[in-house]
Design a protein around this motif. Sequence first.
Motif, PDB file in Angstrom:
ATOM      1  N   ARG A  15       0.858  -1.186   0.000  1.00  0.00           N
ATOM      2  CA  ARG A  15       0.000   0.000   0.000  1.00  0.00           C
ATOM      3  C   ARG A  15       0.888   1.228   0.000  1.00  0.00           C
ATOM      4  NH1 ARG A  15      -2.727   2.866   4.115  1.00  0.00           N
ATOM      5  NH2 ARG A  15      -4.682   3.637   3.310  1.00  0.00           N
TER       6      ARG A  15
ATOM      7  N   PRO B 136      -2.058  -0.114  -4.759  1.00  0.00           N
ATOM      8  CA  PRO B 136      -1.476  -1.446  -4.522  1.00  0.00           C
ATOM      9  C   PRO B 136      -0.066  -1.541  -5.106  1.00  0.00           C
ATOM     10  CG  PRO B 136      -3.055  -1.541  -6.325  1.00  0.00           C
ATOM     11  CD  PRO B 136      -3.103  -0.139  -5.788  1.00  0.00           C
TER      12      PRO B 136
ATOM     13  N   LYS C 235       1.485  -3.681  -8.114  1.00  0.00           N
ATOM     14  CA  LYS C 235       1.484  -3.236  -9.505  1.00  0.00           C
ATOM     15  C   LYS C 235       2.577  -2.208  -9.783  1.00  0.00           C
ATOM     16  CE  LYS C 235      -2.370  -5.447 -10.558  1.00  0.00           C
ATOM     17  NZ  LYS C 235      -2.432  -6.516 -11.553  1.00  0.00           N
TER      18      LYS C 235
ATOM     19  N   PRO D  26       2.266   2.574  -8.784  1.00  0.00           N
ATOM     20  CA  PRO D  26       1.520   2.445 -10.052  1.00  0.00           C
ATOM     21  C   PRO D  26       0.607   3.625 -10.355  1.00  0.00           C
ATOM     22  CG  PRO D  26       0.564   1.028  -8.377  1.00  0.00           C
ATOM     23  CD  PRO D  26       1.843   1.574  -7.802  1.00  0.00           C
TER      24      PRO D  26
END
Lengths: 137, 370
Positions: A42, A49, A52, A79
């Motif tokens: 996180r 997330p 990614k 991301p």
Amino acid sequence: MARHIVARTSEIPAGGNKVFGLEGRDIVVFHVNGEFFALLNRCPHEGAPLEKAACVARLTSPEPGIYHRDRVGEMLRCPWHGWEFDIRNGQSWFDPNRFRIRSYPVAVESGAELQKGPYVAETFPVHIEDNYVIVEV
Amino acid sequence: MSDVIDRPMLDQEKTAATRLKIIDCDIHPSIHAHSDLNEFLPKRWQQHLKEYGSHLRTPYIGTTPYPRSSPLIARRDAWPPTGGVPGSDLDFMRKQHLDPFDVEFGILQVLDLFIFSQQNLEFGAAIQRAINDWQLAFWAHRDPRLKASILVGQDGSDLGLAEIERCAKTGEYIQINVSPRANEPLGRRRYWPIYERAQELDLPLGIHVGGYGGHAPTGGGWPSYYCEEHQSNAHTVASNLTSLVLEGVPERFPKLKIVFIEGGFGWIPATMWRMDQHFERFRSEVPHLKRRPSEYVKQHFWFTTQPIDEPDEARHLRQLIEWVGIDRLLFSSDYPHWDYDDARYAFKTPLTEAERRKIFNSNARAVYKF
């Protein structure tokens, strides 16, 4: 801190990652350049997330027009907004004192080492040649 | 003090975040394939698209002038698992954004095919018609939460007016979108017929940042970096807001509602202060203005919140919100783009429940009459 065996080393491909739910948290384990790193999955900014995220190089520049690239794959690029973090300790690259991702100690141990200890109740055949990724939470 | 986030997201947080249904004023759907437009695009223009492609009012052919941070300016986690580009899969959009954030209404903002920047105005109008129809068929009719806008290129204003008529008859569109980067500043008289019609139809005018109008995107010329160009979104909105107010658009069309989308809002207070200051000194130059410029801003304009400003101290964001006016702000996420704002974490300053309700829902409800 509790030690959790999360995977065989072969289960997290080089350059890849895998998310594990440990003690109520999603923790992402990255496999980069033969090493394993565990971070909270996180981003501290808006919660993206990190599984990614891109594992990118560190880019530095002593002056406009001159660029250095090092630590290939060891910077985590979120991301969403592209915030960069050092995968080794979760510190942000742009403001390391204020922003960091929680990181967790990771160890790789062989099946033989894991099998030792006082709590062996029953013996089963163990593939002791395997290596396991262990995360401390 | 280190901002370490080391706790799991609690169920109660999820509940609090989703208790309030959200109206998201900026969601970007994408065309899965150009052939999706075929049923809405006459053969003549299909052929044109295939043979000639887009010709834009920019010095860069066949590419965007800046690298755009990430492929298709998208979040890395927004690529649908089924293939296709971010924003092109309704089911994935539902799963990743509409459902978890309890989006009550989401306003579609189409950027594909450089829709406002086509140099060939008739081709541009044909693409606009096709995309306006596609918005209904592929999105709004498949998910009643999603709302379409009438996209018109204001530089072919007769074509734009015809398109407004065609779409308005359906009663299915909730605003009229024009480009912030037209040939002239948006307040100029040549664009007034569109504003007049928008007022008559009681449809807000939506102005989403982006595109290239043929002029350099900043007052200082063409920037070197995307990082630098991205700053110009706010300047573009500021100069168009100034143009609309000072040319007298809200004075002439007192019921017209104007929404600036994706320009942020941090720059608004200083723009209003400066306009008011100049108005005091130069009011004889603009005698058609009956009120201070800031009064027009606070009555006729709304601003979506993304990309939200993040001052080092949270209380400064709080002050900004108060200076702009809590009733002027409409929440937007910009899903699925890389500078997306998460409704739960974007406002790094405390908001009361009443303020949250306004920004995340009721302000947009009033503007768009949901």
